[in-house]
Design a protein around this motif. Structure first.
Motif, PDB file in Angstrom:
ATOM      1  N   VAL A 115     -36.394  81.936  -4.153  1.00 25.92           N
ATOM      2  CA  VAL A 115     -35.320  80.950  -4.127  1.00 25.92           C
ATOM      3  C   VAL A 115     -35.868  79.569  -4.480  1.00 25.92           C
ATOM      4  CG1 VAL A 115     -33.569  79.887  -2.669  1.00 25.92           C
ATOM      5  CG2 VAL A 115     -34.140  82.297  -2.371  1.00 25.92           C
ATOM      6  N   GLN A 116     -35.218  78.924  -5.436  1.00 27.40           N
ATOM      7  CA  GLN A 116     -35.564  77.552  -5.799  1.00 27.40           C
ATOM      8  C   GLN A 116     -34.720  76.622  -4.938  1.00 27.40           C
ATOM      9  OE1 GLN A 116     -37.989  76.888  -8.004  1.00 27.40           O
ATOM     10  NE2 GLN A 116     -37.816  74.736  -7.549  1.00 27.40           N
ATOM     11  N   LEU A 117     -35.382  75.747  -4.185  1.00 30.77           N
ATOM     12  CA  LEU A 117     -34.689  74.834  -3.285  1.00 30.77           C
ATOM     13  C   LEU A 117     -34.627  73.437  -3.887  1.00 30.77           C
ATOM     14  CD1 LEU A 117     -36.433  75.931   0.032  1.00 30.77           C
ATOM     15  CD2 LEU A 117     -34.230  76.700  -0.850  1.00 30.77           C
ATOM     16  N   ASP A 118     -33.684  72.660  -3.428  1.00 34.63           N
ATOM     17  CA  ASP A 118     -33.564  71.271  -3.858  1.00 34.63           C
ATOM     18  C   ASP A 118     -34.711  70.492  -3.222  1.00 34.63           C
ATOM     19  OD1 ASP A 118     -32.973  68.541  -4.127  1.00 34.63           O
ATOM     20  OD2 ASP A 118     -30.829  68.933  -4.181  1.00 34.63           O
ATOM     21  N   GLY A 119     -35.684  70.126  -4.019  1.00 33.39           N
ATOM     22  CA  GLY A 119     -36.882  69.469  -3.521  1.00 33.39           C
ATOM     23  C   GLY A 119     -36.610  68.149  -2.824  1.00 33.39           C
ATOM     24  N   ASP A 120     -35.640  67.402  -3.320  1.00 27.94           N
ATOM     25  CA  ASP A 120     -35.346  66.114  -2.700  1.00 27.94           C
ATOM     26  C   ASP A 120     -34.794  66.289  -1.290  1.00 27.94           C
ATOM     27  OD1 ASP A 120     -36.183  64.723  -4.977  1.00 27.94           O
ATOM     28  OD2 ASP A 120     -34.192  64.878  -5.891  1.00 27.94           O
ATOM     29  N   MET A 121     -33.912  67.264  -1.106  1.00 26.03           N
ATOM     30  CA  MET A 121     -33.317  67.496   0.218  1.00 26.03           C
ATOM     31  C   MET A 121     -34.351  68.035   1.203  1.00 26.03           C
ATOM     32  SD  MET A 121     -30.015  66.802   0.261  1.00 26.03           S
ATOM     33  CE  MET A 121     -29.284  67.827   1.506  1.00 26.03           C
ATOM     34  N   ILE A 122     -35.055  69.086   0.812  1.00 25.51           N
ATOM     35  CA  ILE A 122     -36.017  69.736   1.703  1.00 25.51           C
ATOM     36  C   ILE A 122     -37.260  68.873   1.882  1.00 25.51           C
ATOM     37  CG2 ILE A 122     -37.498  71.770   2.023  1.00 25.51           C
ATOM     38  CD1 ILE A 122     -34.550  72.445   2.231  1.00 25.51           C
ATOM     39  N   GLY A 123     -37.749  68.328   0.790  1.00 26.14           N
ATOM     40  CA  GLY A 123     -38.986  67.556   0.824  1.00 26.14           C
ATOM     41  C   GLY A 123     -38.942  66.380   1.771  1.00 26.14           C
ATOM     42  N   SER A 124     -37.845  65.638   1.753  1.00 25.59           N
ATOM     43  CA  SER A 124     -37.758  64.478   2.642  1.00 25.59           C
ATOM     44  C   SER A 124     -37.792  64.898   4.103  1.00 25.59           C
ATOM     45  CB  SER A 124     -36.504  63.657   2.335  1.00 25.59           C
ATOM     46  OG  SER A 124     -35.348  64.422   2.552  1.00 25.59           O
ATOM     47  N   MET A 125     -37.170  66.040   4.426  1.00 25.06           N
ATOM     48  CA  MET A 125     -37.190  66.518   5.812  1.00 25.06           C
ATOM     49  C   MET A 125     -38.585  66.981   6.208  1.00 25.06           C
ATOM     50  SD  MET A 125     -33.652  68.516   6.434  1.00 25.06           S
ATOM     51  CE  MET A 125     -33.344  69.187   4.816  1.00 25.06           C
ATOM     52  N   VAL A 126     -39.240  67.710   5.320  1.00 30.03           N
ATOM     53  CA  VAL A 126     -40.583  68.226   5.627  1.00 30.03           C
ATOM     54  C   VAL A 126     -41.564  67.080   5.765  1.00 30.03           C
ATOM     55  CG1 VAL A 126     -42.516  69.580   4.724  1.00 30.03           C
ATOM     56  CG2 VAL A 126     -40.190  70.477   4.568  1.00 30.03           C
ATOM     57  N   LEU A 127     -41.532  66.145   4.831  1.00 34.53           N
ATOM     58  CA  LEU A 127     -42.472  65.024   4.884  1.00 34.53           C
ATOM     59  C   LEU A 127     -42.277  64.198   6.157  1.00 34.53           C
ATOM     60  CD1 LEU A 127     -42.433  63.901   1.151  1.00 34.53           C
ATOM     61  CD2 LEU A 127     -44.294  65.060   2.350  1.00 34.53           C
ATOM     62  N   SER A 128     -41.029  63.932   6.519  1.00 40.96           N
ATOM     63  CA  SER A 128     -40.808  63.147   7.736  1.00 40.96           C
ATOM     64  C   SER A 128     -41.206  63.940   8.984  1.00 40.96           C
ATOM     65  CB  SER A 128     -39.353  62.684   7.825  1.00 40.96           C
ATOM     66  OG  SER A 128     -38.484  63.778   7.926  1.00 40.96           O
ATOM     67  N   ALA A 129     -41.078  65.258   8.942  1.00 41.57           N
ATOM     68  CA  ALA A 129     -41.466  66.091  10.093  1.00 41.57           C
ATOM     69  C   ALA A 129     -42.965  66.040  10.340  1.00 41.57           C
ATOM     70  CB  ALA A 129     -41.023  67.537   9.876  1.00 41.57           C
ATOM     71  N   VAL A 130     -43.758  65.820   9.289  1.00 34.23           N
ATOM     72  CA  VAL A 130     -45.212  65.745   9.463  1.00 34.23           C
ATOM     73  C   VAL A 130     -45.700  64.297   9.505  1.00 34.23           C
ATOM     74  CG1 VAL A 130     -45.661  68.014   8.471  1.00 34.23           C
ATOM     75  CG2 VAL A 130     -45.688  66.005   6.981  1.00 34.23           C
ATOM     76  N   GLY A 131     -44.758  63.353   9.624  1.00 35.74           N
ATOM     77  CA  GLY A 131     -45.120  61.962   9.817  1.00 35.74           C
ATOM     78  C   GLY A 131     -45.400  61.173   8.548  1.00 35.74           C
ATOM     79  N   LEU A 132     -44.964  61.667   7.400  1.00 33.45           N
ATOM     80  CA  LEU A 132     -45.159  60.953   6.136  1.00 33.45           C
ATOM     81  C   LEU A 132     -43.842  60.329   5.684  1.00 33.45           C
ATOM     82  CD1 LEU A 132     -47.343  63.593   4.271  1.00 33.45           C
ATOM     83  CD2 LEU A 132     -48.135  61.504   5.389  1.00 33.45           C
ATOM     84  N   GLN A 133     -43.936  59.222   5.002  1.00 31.97           N
ATOM     85  CA  GLN A 133     -42.750  58.550   4.488  1.00 31.97           C
ATOM     86  C   GLN A 133     -42.357  59.164   3.149  1.00 31.97           C
ATOM     87  OE1 GLN A 133     -41.177  56.356   6.342  1.00 31.97           O
ATOM     88  NE2 GLN A 133     -42.775  56.467   7.893  1.00 31.97           N
TER      89      GLN A 133
END
Length: 113
Positions: free
Chosen positions: A40-58
């Motif tokens: 499955v190809q995911l929307d990188g902008d939607m998922i990426g922002s959540m993942v990055l913020s979950a690991v403490g990155l802006q």
């Protein structure tokens, strides 16, 4: 009635995150209660922002090049919704991002762009 509401919510939710998804196929699978999506190809902008913020990155410091998942398995126990949990399993999540430096900071990245 409850099934239609849940299926509509699933279509709307997955539609935000999954690229090139057939809503008709999702609807058929959801009625059965077992949804399996592969590669499955995911929307990188939607998922990426959540993942990055979950690991403490802006997220504004990174551009998302791609985001995919090897498999998504969802089990909805229609006959026992109040007794059993709905289970979502993701396997093989792959998020590719690059740091944004002044030269690339204004470029758009993302699987959907």
């Amino acid at each position: 009635m409850a099934k239609q509401v849940i299926i509509a919510a699933m279509e709307e939710t997955f539609g935000e995150y999954v690229l090139n998804m057939s809503k008709e196929n999702l609807k058929i699978a959801a009625v059965r209660g077992k949804i399996k999506l592969e590669n499955v190809q995911l929307d990188g902008d939607m998922i990426g922002s959540m993942v990055l913020s979950a690991v403490g990155l802006q997220s504004y410091n990174f551009g998302i090049l791609s985001c995919s998942v090897q498999s998504v398995h969802i089990n909805v126990p229609w006959n026992k919704l109040e007794e059993e949990p709905t289970v979502l399993k993701l396997k093989g999540v792959n998020l590719v991002c690059v740091p944004l430096v002044p030269l690339t900071a204004n470029q758009m990245y993302g699987a959907g762009t």
